[in-house]
Design an enzyme around this catalytic site. Structure first.
Site, short mmCIF file in Angstrom:
data_model
loop_
_atom_site.label_atom_id
_atom_site.label_comp_id
_atom_site.label_asym_id
_atom_site.label_seq_id
_atom_site.Cartn_x
_atom_site.Cartn_y
_atom_site.Cartn_z
N ASN A 9 87.86 59.12 37.79
CA ASN A 9 88.25 60.52 37.92
C ASN A 9 86.97 61.35 38.00
O ASN A 9 86.32 61.57 36.99
CB ASN A 9 89.10 60.91 36.69
CG ASN A 9 89.42 62.39 36.65
OD1 ASN A 9 89.20 63.12 37.62
ND2 ASN A 9 89.92 62.86 35.51
N LYS A 11 86.62 64.40 38.63
CA LYS A 11 86.80 65.80 38.20
C LYS A 11 86.15 66.75 39.23
O LYS A 11 86.16 66.45 40.42
CB LYS A 11 86.27 66.00 36.78
CG LYS A 11 86.85 64.95 35.81
CD LYS A 11 86.62 65.25 34.37
CE LYS A 11 87.23 64.13 33.54
NZ LYS A 11 87.16 64.38 32.10
N HIS A 96 96.76 65.41 33.54
CA HIS A 96 95.51 65.22 32.80
C HIS A 96 95.39 66.30 31.73
O HIS A 96 95.82 67.44 31.94
CB HIS A 96 94.33 65.28 33.77
CG HIS A 96 93.05 64.86 33.13
ND1 HIS A 96 92.31 65.72 32.35
CD2 HIS A 96 92.39 63.67 33.12
CE1 HIS A 96 91.25 65.07 31.88
NE2 HIS A 96 91.27 63.82 32.35
N GLU A 98 93.06 68.12 30.87
CA GLU A 98 92.39 69.35 31.31
C GLU A 98 93.36 70.24 32.09
O GLU A 98 93.27 71.47 32.03
CB GLU A 98 91.14 68.98 32.15
CG GLU A 98 90.04 68.44 31.26
CD GLU A 98 89.11 67.43 31.91
OE1 GLU A 98 89.07 67.34 33.14
OE2 GLU A 98 88.43 66.71 31.16
N GLU A 168 95.03 58.90 27.03
CA GLU A 168 93.73 59.53 26.90
C GLU A 168 93.72 60.48 25.70
O GLU A 168 94.14 61.64 25.83
CB GLU A 168 93.39 60.34 28.15
CG GLU A 168 93.29 59.51 29.41
CD GLU A 168 92.38 60.17 30.43
OE1 GLU A 168 91.39 59.55 30.81
OE2 GLU A 168 92.65 61.31 30.81
N GLY A 174 85.15 62.96 27.39
CA GLY A 174 83.87 63.63 27.62
C GLY A 174 83.05 63.87 26.37
O GLY A 174 82.08 64.63 26.39
N SER A 214 85.75 58.53 27.27
CA SER A 214 84.42 58.00 26.97
C SER A 214 84.31 56.49 27.17
O SER A 214 83.65 55.80 26.39
CB SER A 214 83.98 58.40 25.55
OG SER A 214 83.86 59.81 25.46
P1 PGA Z 1 85.45 60.64 30.28
O1 PGA Z 1 86.76 61.28 30.97
O2 PGA Z 1 85.40 59.19 30.72
O3 PGA Z 1 84.30 61.44 30.83
O4 PGA Z 1 85.62 60.76 28.81
C1 PGA Z 1 87.95 60.55 31.07
C2 PGA Z 1 89.02 61.37 31.74
O5 PGA Z 1 89.09 62.58 31.49
O6 PGA Z 1 89.82 60.86 32.55
#
Ligand code: PGA
Length: 255
Positions: A9, A11, A96, A98, A168, A174, A214
């Site tokens: 992803n 983003k 997601h 976000e 997640e 992140g 992460s």
């Molecule tokens: P990250 O994000 O691997 O940077 O923690 C995962 C995600 O949001 O899908």
């Protein structure tokens, strides 16, 4: 045996030339091996067609990060399932954290988007996960249960069977703090039990549940060695060809 699925992803990162270069380097690495892993790249919308041109003819699939629930029409700035399909997408990330956090996506919106994706023949990667406060308050299972039930409300077992779920935990996204393999397994087993209740034993046994938050080359193998962790949804570490490739390799070793 469920085949592992690893999705990157990206983003809101990379310019178009950078995206082309990243996918080209990843394709080179991936094609040098014959890994039995499904791989999906999910770049921003404007990168979809250029990235498709790079990965065409390879075993790398294309996915988007979002879609609109309506078929078409006056929805300025939105992207439809049909547009994604005609850009070469087979997958789309839905719900997601976000999107839920910054763009007000509710379980009902997620449900509509999952339906639209399925109706169009796209495979939705349905994201669920608790915040840190929810975990601390002992509400992880109730939150995840609400999100899973909400995402699949009114759907039959055949529809649920055509999805991928990504667990997640929001506190792991992140932050550099991944869930431990045991924490991921605990919630993902719970999700599978829930799917069994909603769609029966066969669907639950076949449905792939990714872990996201992460994921790095260092922790990927331990996470994906858990019995109910069938792959990874990778953010930060998918922005470099080498680290994403290492995670795909880890998935193959964990199979
Ligand atoms: P990250 O994000 O691997 O940077 O923690 C995962 C995600 O949001 O899908």
């Amino acid at each position: 045996m469920r085949r592992k699925i690893v999705a990157g992803n990206w983003k809101m990162n990379k310019t178009v030339p950078e995206a082309v270069e990243l996918s080209r380097r990843f394709r080179e690495l991936f094609e040098a091996d014959h890994l039995e892993v499904d791989v999906v790249l999910c770049p921003p919308f404007v990168h979809l067609v250029p990235v498709r041109e790079v990965i065409e003819g390879s075993r790398i699939a294309l996915g988007a990060q979002n879609l609109h629930w309506e078929e078409r029409g006056a929805f300025t700035g939105e992207i439809s399932a049909e547009m994604l399909l005609s850009s070469g997408c087979r997958f789309v990330i839905v719900g997601h954290s976000e999107r839920r956090q910054y763009f007000g996506e509710t379980d009902e919106v997620v449900n509509r988007k999952v339906r639209r994706a399925l109706m169009s023949g796209l495979t939705p990667i349905v994201c669920v996960g608790e915040t840190l406060d929810e975990r601390k308050a002992g509400r992880t299972e109730s939150v995840v249960e609400r999100q899973v039930r909400g995402a699949f409300a009114g759907m039959g077992r055949d529809e649920i069977a055509r999805t991928v779920i990504a667990y997640e935990p929001v506190w792991a996204i992140g932050t550099g703090v991944n869930a431990t393999p045991e924490q991921a397994q605990e919630v993902q087993r719970f999700i599978r039990q829930l799917i069994e209740e909603l769609a029966g034993r066969d669907v639950a046994a076949g449905l792939r549940i990714q872990y996201g938050g992460s994921v790095t080359p260092a922790n990927a193998r331990d996470l994906m060695s858990q019995p109910d962790v069938d792959g990874a949804l990778v953010g930060g570490a998918s922005l470099k060809a080498d680290s994403f490739y290492e995670i795909v390799r880890a998935a193959s070793l964990a199979s």
